[in-house]
Design a protein around this motif. Structure first.
Motif, PDB file in Angstrom:
ATOM      1  N   UNK A 199       0.841  -1.203   0.000  1.00 32.20           N
ATOM      2  CA  UNK A 199       0.000   0.000   0.000  1.00 32.20           C
ATOM      3  C   UNK A 199       0.876   1.253   0.000  1.00 32.20           C
ATOM      4  N   UNK A 200       0.419   2.293  -0.689  1.00 32.99           N
ATOM      5  CA  UNK A 200       1.188   3.522  -0.837  1.00 32.99           C
ATOM      6  C   UNK A 200       0.641   4.638   0.052  1.00 32.99           C
ATOM      7  N   UNK A 201       1.511   5.550   0.411  1.00 32.29           N
ATOM      8  CA  UNK A 201       1.136   6.765   1.120  1.00 32.29           C
ATOM      9  C   UNK A 201       0.940   7.844   0.050  1.00 32.29           C
ATOM     10  N   UNK A 202      -0.302   8.257  -0.225  1.00 31.54           N
ATOM     11  CA  UNK A 202      -0.571   9.166  -1.341  1.00 31.54           C
ATOM     12  C   UNK A 202       0.163  10.507  -1.258  1.00 31.54           C
ATOM     13  N   UNK A 260      -7.872   0.922  -4.507  1.00 31.38           N
ATOM     14  CA  UNK A 260      -6.723   0.024  -4.513  1.00 31.38           C
ATOM     15  C   UNK A 260      -5.488   0.849  -4.163  1.00 31.38           C
ATOM     16  N   UNK A 261      -5.100   0.864  -2.905  1.00 33.80           N
ATOM     17  CA  UNK A 261      -3.993   1.694  -2.428  1.00 33.80           C
ATOM     18  C   UNK A 261      -2.633   1.247  -2.965  1.00 33.80           C
ATOM     19  N   UNK A 262      -2.618   0.169  -3.740  1.00 31.97           N
ATOM     20  CA  UNK A 262      -1.372  -0.309  -4.339  1.00 31.97           C
ATOM     21  C   UNK A 262      -1.201   0.186  -5.779  1.00 31.97           C
ATOM     22  N   UNK A 263      -2.142   0.982  -6.268  1.00 28.70           N
ATOM     23  CA  UNK A 263      -2.114   1.442  -7.659  1.00 28.70           C
ATOM     24  C   UNK A 263      -1.981   2.963  -7.701  1.00 28.70           C
ATOM     25  N   UNK A 264      -1.003   3.428  -8.503  1.00 27.55           N
ATOM     26  CA  UNK A 264      -0.789   4.860  -8.678  1.00 27.55           C
ATOM     27  C   UNK A 264      -0.782   5.152 -10.180  1.00 27.55           C
ATOM     28  N   UNK A 265      -1.393   6.284 -10.555  1.00 24.74           N
ATOM     29  CA  UNK A 265      -1.458   6.640 -11.971  1.00 24.74           C
ATOM     30  C   UNK A 265      -1.300   8.144 -12.140  1.00 24.74           C
ATOM     31  N   UNK A 266      -0.936   8.530 -13.362  1.00 24.82           N
ATOM     32  CA  UNK A 266      -0.839   9.946 -13.710  1.00 24.82           C
ATOM     33  C   UNK A 266      -1.324  10.102 -15.148  1.00 24.82           C
ATOM     34  N   UNK A 321       7.836   5.918  -4.558  1.00 22.90           N
ATOM     35  CA  UNK A 321       6.761   5.276  -3.797  1.00 22.90           C
ATOM     36  C   UNK A 321       7.148   5.221  -2.328  1.00 22.90           C
ATOM     37  N   UNK A 322       6.270   5.708  -1.490  1.00 27.23           N
ATOM     38  CA  UNK A 322       6.451   5.608  -0.045  1.00 27.23           C
ATOM     39  C   UNK A 322       5.359   4.674   0.449  1.00 27.23           C
ATOM     40  N   UNK A 323       5.769   3.548   1.011  1.00 24.33           N
ATOM     41  CA  UNK A 323       4.787   2.574   1.482  1.00 24.33           C
ATOM     42  C   UNK A 323       4.089   3.094   2.733  1.00 24.33           C
TER      43      UNK A 323
END
Length: 174
Positions: free
Chosen positions: A106-109, A135-141, A157-159
């Protein structure tokens, strides 16, 4: 000194019980007494102390093993990519509209980001990177208009537990 046996270390002798003494001393001395080794004296005469030390050692060993396993779990707490769209080294059409990276933790937004630049170093992202709420494991731009060329994706990415990882890869637009 008739009837007395000389002692070694000030303690009375004992009969060896851990092996067949006739093998070492011959048949004639099977019933003979053998002086105690010094280490055996310590273990025999101080059993409560030795037992306590062994019990404490077992407890300390168990604690050390638990700490080692915990440290191993923390070492694996970093967020690393499991899948990227577009893939590293891929060639895509100019219709590509976003970069999506899935991570294994999981990521820290607030502290995670994706930056996409062209071959001249100019940013082509359209807004900030977003961590998916579902889904806190997915990041997009989102991406702006893409021209043919090579683009570099740099991610940070900061968990959720605070460990930071970063990386970069490139893709080509035809």
């Amino acid at each position: 000194m008739k009837g007395r046996v000389a002692v070694w270390g000030g303690l009375p002798p004992i009969r060896p019980t851990w092996h067949n003494p006739s093998r070492f001393f011959g048949r004639a001395s099977f019933n003979a007494t053998v002086p105690r080794p010094m280490l055996l004296d310590l273990l025999t005469d101080h059993r409560p102390i030795v037992r306590t030390l062994l019990q404490n050692t077992r407890w300390v060993r168990g604690l050390a093993a638990a700490l080692l396993l915990t440290a191993a779990q923390l070492a694996h707490a970093h967020a690393y990519p499991t899948h990227q769209t577009p893939l590293a080294g891929a060639t895509v059409n100019a219709s590509q509209r976003e970069v999506v990276i899935d991570f294994d933790d999981r990521l820290e937004p607030a502290f995670s980001a994706i930056a996409v630049t062209d071959s001249h170093g100019k940013s082509i992202t359209d807004g900030k990177a977003v961590v998916d709420a579902a889904n806190k494991k997915r990041m997009s731009v989102a991406l702006g208009e893409l021209m043919p060329g090579v683009y570099t994706v740099a991610w940070t990415a900061v968990s959720a537990d605070g460990h930071r990882t970063q990386g970069r890869y490139a893709f080509t637009v035809k």
